[in-house]
Design an enzyme around this catalytic site. Structure first.
Site, PDB file in Angstrom:
ATOM      1  N   GLU A 424     -58.984  35.803 -43.869  1.00 11.46           N
ATOM      2  CA  GLU A 424     -58.123  34.624 -43.809  1.00 11.46           C
ATOM      3  C   GLU A 424     -57.632  34.336 -42.391  1.00 11.46           C
ATOM      4  O   GLU A 424     -56.434  34.283 -42.138  1.00 11.46           O
ATOM      5  CB  GLU A 424     -56.908  34.823 -44.735  1.00 11.46           C
ATOM      6  CG  GLU A 424     -57.262  34.877 -46.206  1.00 11.46           C
ATOM      7  CD  GLU A 424     -57.525  33.509 -46.822  1.00 11.46           C
ATOM      8  OE1 GLU A 424     -57.518  32.508 -46.070  1.00 11.46           O
ATOM      9  OE2 GLU A 424     -57.734  33.441 -48.047  1.00 11.46           O
ATOM     10  N   GLU A 490     -63.127  38.735 -53.026  1.00 13.47           N
ATOM     11  CA  GLU A 490     -61.969  38.888 -53.907  1.00 13.47           C
ATOM     12  C   GLU A 490     -62.280  38.103 -55.180  1.00 13.47           C
ATOM     13  O   GLU A 490     -62.756  36.977 -55.112  1.00 13.47           O
ATOM     14  CB  GLU A 490     -60.686  38.339 -53.267  1.00 13.47           C
ATOM     15  CG  GLU A 490     -60.250  39.119 -52.044  1.00 13.47           C
ATOM     16  CD  GLU A 490     -59.053  38.519 -51.315  1.00 13.47           C
ATOM     17  OE1 GLU A 490     -58.273  37.766 -51.924  1.00 13.47           O
ATOM     18  OE2 GLU A 490     -58.920  38.815 -50.115  1.00 13.47           O
TER      19      GLU A 490
HETATM   20  C1  IPT Z   1     -56.045  36.020 -50.859  1.00 10.01           C
HETATM   21  C2  IPT Z   1     -55.856  37.039 -49.766  1.00 10.01           C
HETATM   22  O1  IPT Z   1     -57.027  37.275 -49.062  1.00 10.01           O
HETATM   23  C3  IPT Z   1     -55.366  38.326 -50.286  1.00 10.01           C
HETATM   24  O2  IPT Z   1     -54.943  39.081 -49.188  1.00 10.01           O
HETATM   25  C4  IPT Z   1     -54.261  38.127 -51.265  1.00 10.01           C
HETATM   26  O3  IPT Z   1     -53.198  37.499 -50.613  1.00 10.01           O
HETATM   27  C5  IPT Z   1     -54.718  37.242 -52.378  1.00 10.01           C
HETATM   28  O4  IPT Z   1     -55.123  36.030 -51.874  1.00 10.01           O
HETATM   29  C6  IPT Z   1     -53.627  36.968 -53.361  1.00 10.01           C
HETATM   30  O5  IPT Z   1     -53.030  38.091 -53.889  1.00 10.01           O
HETATM   31  S1  IPT Z   1     -55.909  34.465 -50.068  1.00 10.01           S
HETATM   32  C7  IPT Z   1     -55.493  33.285 -51.292  1.00 10.01           C
HETATM   33  C8  IPT Z   1     -54.885  32.108 -50.610  1.00 10.01           C
HETATM   34  C9  IPT Z   1     -56.705  32.849 -52.037  1.00 10.01           C
END
Ligand code: IPT
Length: 966
Positions: A424, A490
């Site tokens: 990010e 993720e």
């Molecule tokens: C995403 C992040 O990469 C991760 O660190 C964590 O914050 C997650 O979201 C949420 O728990 S970024 C999100 C804006 C898709």
């Protein structure tokens, strides 16, 4: 006084020792060239232990001259090092996800910049030698270092090592004084905006390393695995060093040259075969554990040793509920073993390189690792990415420095199969510079970065939280996306109760070759232990700006005990799939490198959960990716009154379940009968028909063993059992996935009033041997309603209940649940059931649940989610009992099946609670008997409930029996 920066307490632009300027913002000063982490026979001295510590609220108020060896620190506190100082009573933790907790004003940081002065006096034996270096494995966020009053430099890059040459400054055979001034905020903080607690401190090891002249220095092991089964080895290191791998009979190999290592066993995450490699110079001998493996992208597919792999991964942060950013190694080993037991085969080190020992464990236990750089600038997104360091030339050196330090430190780990530029951080030239440097240094590993959809600098197409439909479309080649291996860095946000939909993702990874898996967000809840015994989250430390419980989004609770999400993931990630039918089981081996030669099949036949017959079979050695059909004994003569199941489990030699499956062999006779009954009950008269019926008297209404009160028409007694209910219930304490995300369904539920349904008695009517209680259940202020009637009939010692629900009005929102709620005496604390279990299950998270007979207690049925929310449902019970210590109580029979939840507080109390300690038993057992639940989904951050798991309001009939146990 000396200043760290140009303007008094601003650590934006560090000025080095004796005034030498650093190379841009966020760059360390005075450190040695980065190199690999490995152990050698040169002396080393751990400087971990109790240090002296003093916290100042600003850099300007820190102790003047504290670095002088004779400074009097006797009045200072003791502090363990490594530590995150807010976890030891100094200052406070603070949590933000995306936003910076300071103004976006790079490279400046607030004047109020907590500054921790650390001091240690330590003895060095004379034998240690003059030549030495001092290594910090992690200092958050920057530390200015003095040894014996001499300033060595400044660390930057919290999760990366910094080494200082202390030759000539160290005093072997004498007392030495180390002083470190750590600032919470520095220019580097702009590069470290990961979603986690802000926790300053010297949080990883501090070590003094003897550096003998002519020693090993640095080593880069390139150990490939060739298609012919040979290892290919090149070790870059000192020209005069010699390399050996005793186990392979290799000795005296030259550095810098390629060697055929002969036949070797390859390293894979499934077969983590390591060899000891020794690199020796005249003065130092280093030992590394290496693995032979080749990572390549061939035809758009990510391969290891020539085979397509699937990343069944998790994102892993480094956090401990009492220690903060310090995680003891035994805790790490236990958690990695827990991952392995749940068939997690991959780790993304979100969002920074872990403690170096973590990667040693990954090599040993077997994980595919995406090693991610300590780099995130997410807080620029809310300001439209204006001024993003990723595209600011003043930060180029810092970006490349961070990449370089990660790659140099971790380059010898076979487990690391990919480098990630960070998380990010938007787009910009500095990402290209990081990628360019990494490619030049290590062509053997692909690059990952999710934040740039053009994939300009990377080798895999990576996304976060893409929906199932989109993953499917990418897999089918229907999306205009780069033609690269596709991974979800993720997915399946494991916040609170959930995630739902894991099985459906895994199926896509199996189906589409280019969909090569992903990493569930995330492994661990980052809760901080509170004195009340539960856990704090964002806002609990009075932070003016915070992101609440978004930091509580793991598959394991803060103490690393598994949540139901991990149990589900383990069943979904299982490497062996068993499709069980009467008499046969199809065994599918989902391993890529392992056969099932050492796997046994354990089967049993049970009736109503009681095992009648069991045995063990040896399946053929199913090769990787193949399947075989194995005969299992046909059903025995099961007793006529039991529901009979064949259950098969595949076990490894250590007894770990690698996969399981079940087949129904015979339906229980009375369930067949109840099927008829349900259809009979599906066509009752309209509730309105009861509206005009005469109410039978003003007093208690008797029906069989039941006593009903006439005002609401509710059951108040069954035999000798006092109870209250059942009441139609559609509300659940919203889960995080209901409450959060762009279009939270819980907001629509509350707007519709589903949390405050009213109940109107429409009528009570005796209909033959049945009592029909007609009601209209509806929220105030709308014309939505659920016409509901309860048809009661005597059944043996109890009553049979059929519930008919017919929605009225325009229900354009799903129902949270559909069932009834009863209140029971609190002594009914023991629970036994025949149904799905043993754990919690919801419609889109029930791969792990098997049909069987289970026992628990009301207390243990509750899942201790850190942020209280709906939990604990047990699915598809054929029957359940709630009993007191003397065996009396209630038996419920599903007609044919019912979900149930039992807890010691009401849904309203659960909904109102913010921490576990808010949940106080109210003196009753609340029993929820549910016909259906809305799914869990992943909407807190990602897709919502899949359509097939949404609970629509529709005409519904369900039935159950209530019986007393004397
Ligand atoms: C995403 C992040 O990469 C991760 O660190 C964590 O914050 C997650 O979201 C949420 O728990 S970024 C999100 C804006 C898709």
């Amino acid at each position: 006084m000396e200043h760290l920066t140009g303007s008094s307490s601003d650590t934006g632009q560090a000025v080095g020792p004796r005034g030498s300027a650093g190379g841009g913002f966020g760059v360390p000063i005075g450190t040695s060239a980065p190199r690999a982490a490995f152990s050698t026979d040169a002396p080393r001295l751990s400087l971990n232990g109790t240090w002296r510590f003093r916290l100042a609220p600003t850099a300007a108020e820190a102790a003047d001259g504290f670095w002088a060896p004779d400074f009097d620190d006797s009045g200072w506190a003791g502090l363990p090092v490594p530590s995150s100082w807010p976890m030891h009573g100094h200052g406070r933790p603070a949590y933000t996800n995306v936003v910076y907790p300071f103004p976006v004003d790079p490279p400046h940081v607030p004047t109020d910049n907590p500054t921790g002065d650390h001091r240690l006096v330590f003895a060095v034996p004379a034998s240690f030698g003059e030549a030495a270096s001092l290594r910090f494995d992690g200092v958050d966020s920057c530390g200015r270092v003095w040894l014996n009053g001499v300033e060595l430099g400044v660390t930057q890059g919290s999760r990366l090592p910094a080494e200082f040459d202390v030759t000539g400054v160290l005093r072997p055979g004498a007392a030495n004084v180390l002083a470190v001034r750590v600032h919470q905020w520095s220019a580097g903080s702009y590069l470290e905006d990961q979603d986690m607690w802000w926790l300053p401190g010297i949080f990883r090891d501090v070590t003094l390393l003897a550096r003998p002249a002519g020693g090993v220095g640095d080593v880069f092991v390139h150990a490939g695995y060739e298609p012919d089964g040979h290892g290919r080895l090149r070790v870059d290191g000192p020209a005069d060093a010699r390399v050996s791998i005793p186990e392979l009979g290799l000795d005296g190999l030259a550095t810098g040259a390629a060697h055929d290592a002969g036949p070797v066993e390859p390293w894979t995450a499934e077969t983590p075969r390591l060899y000891d490699l020794v690199v020796a110079t005249a003065t130092e001998t280093a030992t590394l554990r290496i693995g032979f493996r080749t990572v390549a992208i061939t035809g758009g597919i990510l391969t290891v040793n020539g085979r397509r792999i699937v990343l069944r991964g998790v994102n892993r942060h480094e956090f401990h509920p009492e220690l903060g950013r310090v995680v003891p190694l035994d805790v790490v080993r236990a958690e990695l073993e827990l991952m392995r037991r749940h068939h997690v085969n991959a780790i993304r080190t979100s969002h920074y390189p872990p403690h170096p020992a973590v990667l040693d464990l990954c090599d040993e236990l077997g994980f595919w690792v995406v090693d991610e750089c300590d780099y995130e600038t997410h807080g620029f997104e809310p300001v439209g990415w204006r001024g993003n360091p990723s595209d600011d030339p003043r930060f180029t050196d810092a970006c490349v420095d961070r990449m370089r330090r990660m790659v140099e430190r971790d380059k010898n780990h076979p487990s690391v199969i990919m480098w990630s530029l960070g998380n990010e951080a938007g787009v910009g030239a500095n990402l290209g510079a990081m990628a360019g440097w990494a490619r030049g240094r290590d062509p053997g590993r692909p690059l990952h970065y999710e934040g740039d959809r053009s994939c300009e600098h990377v080798d895999v197409y990576s996304r976060m939280y893409a929906s199932h439909a989109e993953v499917d479309a990418i897999g089918r080649g229907e999306h205009h996306v780069p033609d690269l291996p596709f991974i979800l860095c993720e997915y399946a946000h494991a916040m609170g109760n959930g995630p739902g939909g894991l099985a459906e993702y895994d199926e896509l990874f199996d189906r589409h070759p280019r969909c090569q898996g992903g990493f569930v967000w995330e492994w661990l809840d980052h809760g901080i232990r509170r004195p009340q015994g539960d856990y704090a989250y964002g806002g609990d430390f009075g932070e003016p700006l915070h992101d609440g419980n978004f930091v509580i989004d793991g598959l394991v609770f803060p103490d690393r005990t598994p949540s139901p999400g991990l149990t589900e993931l383990g069943a979904v990630y299982a490497p062996v799939r068993l499709a069980v039918e009467p008499g046969a089981v199809t065994v599918r081996n989902r391993y890529v490198f392992r056969s099932l030669a050492d796997v046994t099949l354990h089967w049993d036949v049970s009736a109503d959960g009681v095992v009648l017959q069991e045995g063990v079979l040896q399946p053929p050695a199913v090769p990787p990716g193949q399947h075989a059909v194995v005969e299992v004994p046909p059903a025995p003569d099961a007793p006529a009154d039991g529901e009979t199941w064949l259950t098969v489990r595949a076990l490894d030699p250590a007894g770990l379940v690698l996969g399981s499956g079940q087949a129904l062999l015979r339906q229980a006779p009375e369930r067949q009968e109840s099927g008829r009954q349900a259809s009979e009950l599906a066509a009752p008269g309209r509730p309105g028909a009861a509206g005009g019926a005469a109410r039978p008297g003003g007093g208690v209404i008797r029906l069989g063993a039941g006593r009903f009160e006439p005002v609401h028409g509710r059951l108040v007694r069954l035999g000798d059992l006092d109870l209250r209910g059942p009441v139609l219930d559609v509300w659940r304490a919203p889960i995080d996935n209901d409450r959060l995300g762009p279009d939270p369904v819980a907001a629509r539920w509350r707007a519709a009033g589903l949390h405050r349904m009213t109940h109107r008695l429409v009528g009570l009517q005796l209909d033959g041997d049945a009592l029909v209680v007609a009601t209209r259940v509806a929220p105030a202020a709308t014309d939505l309603g659920l016409l509901t009637w309860f048809r009661w009939r005597p059944a043996g010692d109890g009553l049979e209940l059929t519930v008919r629900v017919e929605p009225e009005g325009d229900w354009d929102l799903p129902l949270p649940r559909l069932g009834v709620h009863l209140e029971l005496p609190d002594e009914l604390g023991d629970v036994t059931w025949f149904g799905a279990g043993p754990g919690e299950a919801y419609p889109d998270s029930r791969t792990a649940a098997l049909i069987g007979r289970y026992s628990s207690t009301v207390d243990d049925l509750a899942t201790p989610y850190v942020y209280p929310q709906e939990n604990g449902n047990r699915a598809d019970a054929r029957w359940l009992t709630l009993t007191a210590a003397d065996g009396t109580g209630l038996r419920v029979e599903g007609r044919p099946r019912i979900d149930f939840t039992a807890r010691r507080w009401s849904t309203a109390a659960l909904d109102a609670a913010r921490h576990r300690a808010d949940l106080v038993p109210d003196g009753r057992v609340h029993l929820h008997l549910d016909h259906a639940h809305h799914g869990l989904g992943s909407a807190a951050c990602g897709p919502g409930v899949l359509p097939e798991y949404a609970l629509r309001a529709a005409p519904t009939t369900f039935a159950l029996r209530l019986l007393t146990l004397a």
